[in-house]
Design an enzyme around this catalytic site. Sequence first.
Site, PDB file in Angstrom:
ATOM      1  N   GLU A   1      29.891  31.696  46.324  1.00 12.22           N
ATOM      2  CA  GLU A   1      28.837  32.229  47.188  1.00 12.22           C
ATOM      3  C   GLU A   1      28.279  31.203  48.165  1.00 12.22           C
ATOM      4  O   GLU A   1      27.821  31.555  49.256  1.00 12.22           O
ATOM      5  CB  GLU A   1      27.689  32.804  46.352  1.00 12.22           C
ATOM      6  CG  GLU A   1      28.030  34.087  45.607  1.00 12.22           C
ATOM      7  CD  GLU A   1      28.596  33.839  44.214  1.00 12.22           C
ATOM      8  OE1 GLU A   1      28.962  32.676  43.904  1.00 12.22           O
ATOM      9  OE2 GLU A   1      28.671  34.799  43.428  1.00 12.22           O
TER      10      GLU A   1
ATOM     11  N   PHE B   1      19.870  40.683  32.360  1.00 14.82           N
ATOM     12  CA  PHE B   1      21.143  40.010  32.629  1.00 14.82           C
ATOM     13  C   PHE B   1      21.301  39.764  34.132  1.00 14.82           C
ATOM     14  O   PHE B   1      21.101  40.661  34.930  1.00 14.82           O
ATOM     15  CB  PHE B   1      22.305  40.866  32.103  1.00 14.82           C
ATOM     16  CG  PHE B   1      23.645  40.274  32.411  1.00 14.82           C
ATOM     17  CD1 PHE B   1      24.028  39.064  31.841  1.00 14.82           C
ATOM     18  CD2 PHE B   1      24.518  40.899  33.281  1.00 14.82           C
ATOM     19  CE1 PHE B   1      25.258  38.503  32.127  1.00 14.82           C
ATOM     20  CE2 PHE B   1      25.755  40.343  33.576  1.00 14.82           C
ATOM     21  CZ  PHE B   1      26.128  39.136  32.991  1.00 14.82           C
ATOM     22  N   GLN B   2      21.642  38.563  34.471  1.00 11.74           N
ATOM     23  CA  GLN B   2      21.797  38.122  35.858  1.00 11.74           C
ATOM     24  C   GLN B   2      20.547  38.384  36.693  1.00 11.74           C
ATOM     25  O   GLN B   2      20.627  38.729  37.872  1.00 11.74           O
ATOM     26  CB  GLN B   2      23.042  38.762  36.501  1.00 11.74           C
ATOM     27  CG  GLN B   2      24.335  38.249  35.865  1.00 11.74           C
ATOM     28  CD  GLN B   2      25.576  38.557  36.662  1.00 11.74           C
ATOM     29  OE1 GLN B   2      25.658  39.564  37.343  1.00 11.74           O
ATOM     30  NE2 GLN B   2      26.574  37.690  36.573  1.00 11.74           N
TER      31      GLN B   2
ATOM     32  N   LYS C   1      19.131  47.035  42.380  1.00 14.08           N
ATOM     33  CA  LYS C   1      20.264  47.960  42.316  1.00 14.08           C
ATOM     34  C   LYS C   1      19.849  49.417  42.541  1.00 14.08           C
ATOM     35  O   LYS C   1      20.508  50.164  43.256  1.00 14.08           O
ATOM     36  CB  LYS C   1      20.948  47.819  40.954  1.00 14.08           C
ATOM     37  CG  LYS C   1      22.252  48.582  40.838  1.00 14.08           C
ATOM     38  CD  LYS C   1      22.952  48.216  39.538  1.00 14.08           C
ATOM     39  CE  LYS C   1      24.374  48.777  39.486  1.00 14.08           C
ATOM     40  NZ  LYS C   1      24.463  50.221  39.500  1.00 14.08           N
TER      41      LYS C   1
ATOM     42  N   MET D   1      30.530   7.020  52.361  1.00 11.48           N
ATOM     43  CA  MET D   1      29.236   6.628  52.912  1.00 11.48           C
ATOM     44  C   MET D   1      28.375   5.939  51.858  1.00 11.48           C
ATOM     45  O   MET D   1      27.728   4.925  52.140  1.00 11.48           O
ATOM     46  CB  MET D   1      28.507   7.848  53.490  1.00 11.48           C
ATOM     47  CG  MET D   1      27.220   7.503  54.225  1.00 11.48           C
ATOM     48  SD  MET D   1      27.494   6.344  55.581  1.00 11.48           S
ATOM     49  CE  MET D   1      27.671   7.452  56.976  1.00 11.48           C
TER      50      MET D   1
END
Lengths: 566, 159
Positions: A50, A112-113, A162, A480
Amino acid sequence: MKITGAQALLKCLEEQKVDTVFGFPGGAVIDLYDEILQSDKLTHVLVRHEQAAVHAADAYARVIGDVGVALVTSGPGATNTVTGIASAYLDSIPIVVFTGQVPTGLIGNDAFQEVDIVGITRPCTKHNYLVKDVKDLVPTIREAFYLARTGRPGPVLIDLPKDVMAAMVNFPAPKPVKMRTYQPTYKPHPGQIEKACKKILQAKRPVLYIGGGVIASKAHEEVTELARKLDIPVTMTLMGLGGFPGTDPLAMGMLGMHGTYYSNMAVARCDLLIGVGARFDDRVTGRIDAFAPHAEIIHIDIDPTSISKNVEVDIPIVADCKHALAAMNTWFDRSDLFNEEDEKEKRQPWLEQIDEWKAEHPLSYAKDTNKIKPQFVVEKLHELTGGDAIITTEVGQNQMWAAQFYHFNHPRAFMTSGGLGVMGYGFPAAIGAQMAARDRTVIDIAGDGSIQMNIQELATAKQYNCPVKIAILNNNYLGMVRQWQELFYDKRYSATTLDVAPDFVLLAEAYGAVGLRATKPDEVEPVIKEALATDNVVIMDFVIDREEGVYPMVPAGKATTEMLLV
Amino acid sequence: MRHTISVLLQNKPGVLSRITGLFSGRGFNIESLSVAQTLEPGLSCLTLMTSGDSQIVEQITKQLHKLIDVIKVTDITETDYVEREMALIRVKAESTTRAEVLRITDIFRGRVVDVGAKSYAIEVTGSCGKVQACVDLLRPIGIQEIVRTGTIAMTRSTK
């Protein structure tokens, strides 16, 4: 007729002229993805992580000069976007990120999530929303796009439970967004413009210091006109590269930590600094009390918080850069006080002084016939693409070498994570840029460390036929940080040696891409030529001089005149 | 220097955390904060007290204004204004000290709002300084509990 929230969202995207979305599905956005499958107007680019979706949307936005869009699911999908959002926020890039959310009835239950992404992204978005009622969905999306693309642009996040996506709603007729609480100032105050112009006429040693705001407001023509009209030398921030033609005699390249010697000297000696769409970031100013110590400062910025934040400003102009610069150009054209020839004559000693500095310490590097110098690779890339490629970078040495040695003549051709400094930005950004400009050459100038931070996107590039070219400046180091350790930590290379590295040529092949390698300077050109002629994703693995550093360098906290030179 | 800033804002979910998050994220101080609805439905007025030099306070007001839900930000410190805060103070009130407690309460035009066997609860309202003075005088007698509101403020009307 009522439609679902998901259908309404897609209609909104169409209304906002969005044709490409970068995303990754999940349970909370499954209704939306069901609609996307049926849409023939929207291209969905399935990324492999993502974070990449947001970087790709960011670069897409930069190329098209409008809003980029990312779409992810709830929970980890949402948290994975945070780096991309924060990067877009610091670089003022207009994007809208849609995140799925658990159904409204479950919010707050540690479902959940579930994650409070609105809370998490509050400090790194321009604004964000949780849509709890489907009736608010369409107005919220319209407002989000409006916020993202107006004023000082930035990322806006919309969290979509949702059940809201499945709920039915009447699609309201489009109407212009008006917000009582948000009215950016575009037009400059005429009094301030006059003051600034008169100040410029008095100045003997002016410098234009331009940043990403010039590109965001599409003001490159106005700034070029101003600089050439009055022969004012121009220095650019990392974000401002391309805002003024890099090969113009008045261009001095970048300033600050890895800026050119002459840029930093010019800023240190100037009597007037004209900041345009730049924010006096610490990488630009170095030690703040030694920054432009002899100069009065004019600062044009659309965001009042940028003005006098780090450096006290004498003439503030809150406005869109394009409007302000156009007003200044008009003022000079109409004013009896301004005579172009006199002004240019007056400027000669200052320009000569800058030429002297340029001759004294040009941007350079120690050439080598055995080892590949990274700067040489970037110069070759510039030469063989005619300076016309879209360049993205990762972060670190690769980014600075790209900024220094690929002389950008056009805006929207250089994409880099300037403010946040995200390793892993460049490759997904290259994909986003290529999706926006199918006929352009897009090159990600990368390091062997940072390319691995989003290497999984090789699959995305392949799937969507993005023939992106990746130039890895491979030194087997996190270069770097290693450079800092070399200079300031007695060469104690703590955790910067990448002892185990993939074979990038084989890695490319594993994804169906093409892998090429150069280990000697004379192999560089053939490799680049072959890559450019290949209609496929290509990884060019340039095995470079391992301990090459980025110079000039101003050590952190030092004055910008205290440069370490080659 | 101490500044009193008045903020008119839209009463949207999370708006308070946008404000407090701005202060914590940028390292600004909040000394007190109070917020309640205004006459106009959907709008709230927030009064906050902060401290810092003029450059910091300028940043604070600009940053507050940048928040999308914020309508108006006024630093009222330089104007003529009235400010009030309220404290509820439970103070020890035994036979020997009761009169003293009442006397101090009276001086500050406070009121006794709860009486216990060995304590009084006092309500006192006034400027931040006045409330503090009252607290300071009651402290030697024995303050058991104290609850204070944030300061609210309003500019005076022009005469």
